[in-house]
Design a protein around this motif. Structure first.
Motif, PDB file in Angstrom:
ATOM      1  N   UNK A 435     -12.387  17.682  -1.193  1.00 39.06           N
ATOM      2  CA  UNK A 435     -12.629  16.286  -1.529  1.00 39.06           C
ATOM      3  C   UNK A 435     -11.384  15.751  -2.222  1.00 39.06           C
ATOM      4  N   UNK A 436     -10.984  14.545  -1.835  1.00 39.27           N
ATOM      5  CA  UNK A 436      -9.847  13.868  -2.469  1.00 39.27           C
ATOM      6  C   UNK A 436     -10.335  12.572  -3.097  1.00 39.27           C
ATOM      7  N   UNK A 437      -9.586  12.080  -4.054  1.00 34.04           N
ATOM      8  CA  UNK A 437     -10.014  10.856  -4.734  1.00 34.04           C
ATOM      9  C   UNK A 437      -8.835   9.938  -5.028  1.00 34.04           C
ATOM     10  N   UNK A 438      -9.163   8.687  -5.197  1.00 27.52           N
ATOM     11  CA  UNK A 438      -8.181   7.673  -5.579  1.00 27.52           C
ATOM     12  C   UNK A 438      -8.865   6.725  -6.542  1.00 27.52           C
ATOM     13  N   UNK A 439      -8.111   6.254  -7.538  1.00 31.17           N
ATOM     14  CA  UNK A 439      -8.700   5.417  -8.580  1.00 31.17           C
ATOM     15  C   UNK A 439      -7.912   4.116  -8.711  1.00 31.17           C
ATOM     16  N   UNK A 440      -8.636   3.007  -8.728  1.00 31.16           N
ATOM     17  CA  UNK A 440      -8.040   1.690  -8.958  1.00 31.16           C
ATOM     18  C   UNK A 440      -8.649   1.092 -10.214  1.00 31.16           C
ATOM     19  N   UNK A 441      -7.802   0.520 -11.067  1.00 30.52           N
ATOM     20  CA  UNK A 441      -8.278  -0.124 -12.276  1.00 30.52           C
ATOM     21  C   UNK A 441      -8.119  -1.632 -12.206  1.00 30.52           C
ATOM     22  N   UNK A 442      -9.028  -2.360 -12.841  1.00 28.94           N
ATOM     23  CA  UNK A 442      -8.965  -3.823 -12.857  1.00 28.94           C
ATOM     24  C   UNK A 442      -9.603  -4.344 -14.136  1.00 28.94           C
ATOM     25  N   UNK A 443      -9.138  -5.518 -14.551  1.00 30.81           N
ATOM     26  CA  UNK A 443      -9.746  -6.180 -15.705  1.00 30.81           C
ATOM     27  C   UNK A 443     -10.788  -7.194 -15.260  1.00 30.81           C
ATOM     28  N   UNK A 484     -11.034  12.349   3.912  1.00 30.15           N
ATOM     29  CA  UNK A 484     -10.025  11.767   4.798  1.00 30.15           C
ATOM     30  C   UNK A 484      -9.152  10.825   3.969  1.00 30.15           C
ATOM     31  N   UNK A 485      -7.930  11.255   3.667  1.00 26.42           N
ATOM     32  CA  UNK A 485      -7.055  10.453   2.812  1.00 26.42           C
ATOM     33  C   UNK A 485      -6.753   9.095   3.418  1.00 26.42           C
ATOM     34  N   UNK A 486      -6.599   9.040   4.732  1.00 24.55           N
ATOM     35  CA  UNK A 486      -6.314   7.764   5.389  1.00 24.55           C
ATOM     36  C   UNK A 486      -7.446   6.772   5.161  1.00 24.55           C
ATOM     37  N   UNK A 487      -8.676   7.246   5.280  1.00 23.85           N
ATOM     38  CA  UNK A 487      -9.826   6.370   5.072  1.00 23.85           C
ATOM     39  C   UNK A 487      -9.932   5.937   3.603  1.00 23.85           C
ATOM     40  N   UNK A 488      -9.631   6.863   2.694  1.00 20.90           N
ATOM     41  CA  UNK A 488      -9.666   6.520   1.271  1.00 20.90           C
ATOM     42  C   UNK A 488      -8.642   5.425   0.973  1.00 20.90           C
ATOM     43  N   UNK A 489      -7.419   5.597   1.470  1.00 19.50           N
ATOM     44  CA  UNK A 489      -6.366   4.602   1.235  1.00 19.50           C
ATOM     45  C   UNK A 489      -6.732   3.253   1.843  1.00 19.50           C
ATOM     46  N   UNK A 490      -7.344   3.293   3.033  1.00 12.67           N
ATOM     47  CA  UNK A 490      -7.718   2.046   3.699  1.00 12.67           C
ATOM     48  C   UNK A 490      -8.796   1.306   2.917  1.00 12.67           C
ATOM     49  N   UNK A 491      -9.778   2.054   2.397  1.00  8.53           N
ATOM     50  CA  UNK A 491     -10.834   1.427   1.607  1.00  8.53           C
ATOM     51  C   UNK A 491     -10.268   0.822   0.324  1.00  8.53           C
ATOM     52  N   UNK A 492      -9.360   1.548  -0.331  1.00  3.43           N
ATOM     53  CA  UNK A 492      -8.741   1.034  -1.551  1.00  3.43           C
ATOM     54  C   UNK A 492      -7.904  -0.211  -1.259  1.00  3.43           C
ATOM     55  N   UNK A 493      -7.196  -0.185  -0.137  1.00  6.26           N
ATOM     56  CA  UNK A 493      -6.363  -1.334   0.244  1.00  6.26           C
ATOM     57  C   UNK A 493      -7.223  -2.564   0.518  1.00  6.26           C
ATOM     58  N   UNK A 494      -8.356  -2.363   1.201  1.00  7.41           N
ATOM     59  CA  UNK A 494      -9.241  -3.495   1.513  1.00  7.41           C
ATOM     60  C   UNK A 494      -9.808  -4.107   0.241  1.00  7.41           C
ATOM     61  N   UNK A 495     -10.118  -3.254  -0.744  1.00 13.08           N
ATOM     62  CA  UNK A 495     -10.623  -3.787  -2.009  1.00 13.08           C
ATOM     63  C   UNK A 495      -9.541  -4.624  -2.691  1.00 13.08           C
ATOM     64  N   UNK A 496      -8.329  -4.103  -2.759  1.00 15.68           N
ATOM     65  CA  UNK A 496      -7.232  -4.833  -3.410  1.00 15.68           C
ATOM     66  C   UNK A 496      -6.967  -6.158  -2.713  1.00 15.68           C
ATOM     67  N   UNK A 497      -6.988  -6.157  -1.376  1.00 18.68           N
ATOM     68  CA  UNK A 497      -6.686  -7.366  -0.608  1.00 18.68           C
ATOM     69  C   UNK A 497      -7.787  -8.416  -0.693  1.00 18.68           C
ATOM     70  N   UNK A 498      -8.953  -8.023  -1.205  1.00 20.26           N
ATOM     71  CA  UNK A 498     -10.057  -8.980  -1.331  1.00 20.26           C
ATOM     72  C   UNK A 498      -9.935  -9.837  -2.581  1.00 20.26           C
ATOM     73  N   UNK A 500      -6.999 -11.604  -5.723  1.00 20.88           N
ATOM     74  CA  UNK A 500      -5.601 -12.043  -5.906  1.00 20.88           C
ATOM     75  C   UNK A 500      -4.678 -10.865  -6.186  1.00 20.88           C
ATOM     76  N   UNK A 501      -3.434 -10.988  -5.769  1.00 23.17           N
ATOM     77  CA  UNK A 501      -2.435  -9.928  -5.951  1.00 23.17           C
ATOM     78  C   UNK A 501      -2.345  -9.535  -7.423  1.00 23.17           C
ATOM     79  N   UNK A 502      -2.277  -8.256  -7.681  1.00 21.74           N
ATOM     80  CA  UNK A 502      -2.146  -7.743  -9.042  1.00 21.74           C
ATOM     81  C   UNK A 502      -3.454  -7.517  -9.742  1.00 21.74           C
ATOM     82  N   UNK A 503      -4.585  -7.870  -9.103  1.00 18.79           N
ATOM     83  CA  UNK A 503      -5.886  -7.700  -9.769  1.00 18.79           C
ATOM     84  C   UNK A 503      -6.228  -6.226  -9.911  1.00 18.79           C
ATOM     85  N   UNK A 504      -5.715  -5.372  -8.998  1.00 18.03           N
ATOM     86  CA  UNK A 504      -5.987  -3.948  -9.045  1.00 18.03           C
ATOM     87  C   UNK A 504      -4.698  -3.166  -9.117  1.00 18.03           C
ATOM     88  N   UNK A 505      -4.728  -2.049  -9.792  1.00 16.75           N
ATOM     89  CA  UNK A 505      -3.578  -1.153  -9.859  1.00 16.75           C
ATOM     90  C   UNK A 505      -4.066   0.287  -9.904  1.00 16.75           C
TER      91      UNK A 505
END
Length: 510
Positions: A435-443, A484-498, A500-505
């Motif tokens: 299992x792999x993981x990725x974390x995005x933070x937002x205010x 699946x790292x590709x799927x994880x990255x894609x899901x994280x990218x879709x969240x960020x793109x939903x 304004x820029x900079x809302x997630x890091x």
């Protein structure tokens, strides 16, 4: 109150419950605004689905305004219920189960739709061909697939969308048999042969608690299933289950049953009063959880129990029958509170017996002093214990069928024992993609992100998406977990793109 009065009182209670359940069953139609054809019933020939079948029949006619169906004995009514019925036929099913299922379908004119492929693809094909809003299941709270379910539970991530309806979720083993016997409905003949919970021919035997001692008989005889006095032992007949066998014989879907997605499941039991009193912190289970995730195993439970034999036994008994592997931490040693091995022995129904090989290891470790304590520590569950030796370990790891006892008292010892476990030739842990993981933070607030994240869960059913906030003013951390790292990255990218820029890091969740 004599026995007959007790039976009558319970029968009255049971019928009242049935009436309530039957009325509740057909409220689902208005909830989904669905035609009757868009509702299905999963029938597998077992006792629970047999009960549900007759509740559905009664409920159907209550819904039609024919409440007189409940007058007298329910089994006397041969009125049919035209509900679509799904049967997953498996080549490993008992012949008696198959025969009973088809006989029942004929007797009640069920619209039987048999699926012979694997559960997930078969269900997907069926629901694509015939849109289905809800499926009635005979799931009860003690079943392995009942974890996290309620009477109405949406299908899990990764499976086609439908509502799981569990009318008898809160019924006990006693409730089920009271209904069957009082209403005199037919049931599978295996239950009269001592089977109390029926799976496949590879993982099911008659319940040993129902065995009858008869010196004149050459074959073992068992009492019928309804004679089992303690319903908590219902699954005791599943002792033939192989630890690494992926069991897909249920409709509990997605991440909550990762065996169906190519993984194995494990639970962790920690024995320690000091943890429950708050005088010590459990750090080992978190480390062990990460170790298991790293080899592709999913942890379904992390449980802390008292230093009490019965508490340990109850958890081991429950977890060993619902997980591919159980890990036990703590409660080992010469002290009065070291009860783990006794609890394991009780869970398996065996006695503690001296093990000369293990005692020799202890003698070399402890020396000749403390003889009494050393002998007590060498008592192991009889007939089910395997010693897993490694040159780096002063004493072997203890394995009792699918329960592994780890003697670690700190993280360093745990890491050593884990490495040694994986290096032993007979270790039972199959390595799978981790299992792999990725974390995005937002205010952003929970309210601002909730709807988008919910939609993302539907779009990425193969990815677990979780949310946590370590403090009221701290950032909200969104965690993506999958294989699946590709799927994880894609899901994280879709969240960020939903947003304004900079809302997630990127966030560090370590």
């Amino acid at each position: 109150m004599d026995v007959s009065m007790c039976v009558h009182a319970y029968a009255t209670s049971c019928v009242c419950t049935c009436v309530h359940v039957c009325k509740h069953i057909y409220q689902v139609g208005s909830l989904f605004a669905a035609r009757f054809e868009q509702v299905a019933f999963s029938f597998n020939g077992g006792k629970d689905s047999t009960v549900l079948l007759h509740l559905l029949r009664a409920g159907y006619y209550l819904h039609k305004g024919k409440s007189e169906c409940f007058q007298g004995n329910l089994s006397d009514s041969m009125l049919n219920c035209p509900i679509r019925t799904i049967y997953f036929e498996s080549p490993s099913a008992f012949p008696e189960i198959n025969a009973f299922t088809y006989e029942t379908a004929t007797a009640y004119n069920l619209q039987l739709e048999t699926i012979r492929s694997d559960f997930k693809s078969g269900l997907e094909a069926l629901l694509k061909e015939k849109p289905t809003k809800a499926i009635f299941l005979g799931t009860r709270i003690g079943d392995p697939n009942a974890v996290g379910q309620e009477q109405f539970s949406p299908s899990s991530i990764g499976w086609p969308p439908f509502m799981r309806v569990n009318p008898i979720l809160d019924w006990s083993y006693r409730d089920v048999w009271a209904f069957i016997l009082i209403c005199k409905v037919k049931y599978c003949s295996l239950y009269d042969q001592g089977y109390t919970s029926i799976g496949s021919i590879y993982d099911t035997v008659p319940n040993a608690l129902l065995s009858i001692v008869d010196s004149s008989s050459t074959t073992e005889i068992f009492k019928p299933a309804y004679m089992l006095s303690d319903g908590r032992s219902e699954r005791a007949g599943r002792t033939k289950k192989l630890p690494l066998k992926c069991d897909t014989a249920c409709l509990n879907n997605g991440m909550t049953n990762v065996s169906q997605s190519g993984s194995f499941i494990a639970s962790i039991i920690v024995v320690g009063d000091e943890i429950l009193f708050g005088t010590a912190e459990d750090k080992l289970s978190a480390v062990l959880c990460k170790k298991l995730n790293a080899i592709g195993w999913q942890v379904t439970r992390m449980i802390v129990v008292q230093n009490d034999i019965d508490c340990v036994a109850a958890q081991v008994e429950q977890q060993k029958s619902t997980n591919d592997m159980v890990f036990l931490l703590g409660g080992l040693g010469p002290m009065h509170s070291d009860v783990s091995l006794a609890g394991v022995a009780k869970a398996f129904g065996v006695r503690l017996a001296p093990d000369e090989e293990f005692e020799e290891y202890l003698r070399l470790l402890i020396g000749k002093h403390c003889t009494g304590d050393r002998n007590e520590m060498a008592l192991l569950p009889e007939g089910i214990t395997e010693l897993m030796q490694h040159s780096k370990l002063p004493v072997p790891l203890i394995k009792c069928q699918n329960v592994i006892i780890l003697a670690a008292t700190n993280v360093s010892e745990l890491e050593t024992q884990w490495d040694c476990l994986l290096e032993t030739p007979s270790h039972p842990l199959m390595r799978l993609p981790p299992f792999m993981s990725k974390h995005l933070g937002t205010m952003l607030s929970d309210v601002e992100t909730a709807q988008t994240i919910s939609k993302l869960c539907l779009e990425f059913p193969d990815i677990y998406i979780g949310c946590q906030r370590k403090s009221r003013v701290g950032p909200l951390v969104i965690t993506f977990v999958g294989k699946d790292k590709t799927r994880i990255d894609l899901a994280a990218e879709k969240l960020s793109n939903s947003f304004p820029a900079g809302a997630f890091s990127e966030a560090d969740c370590g």
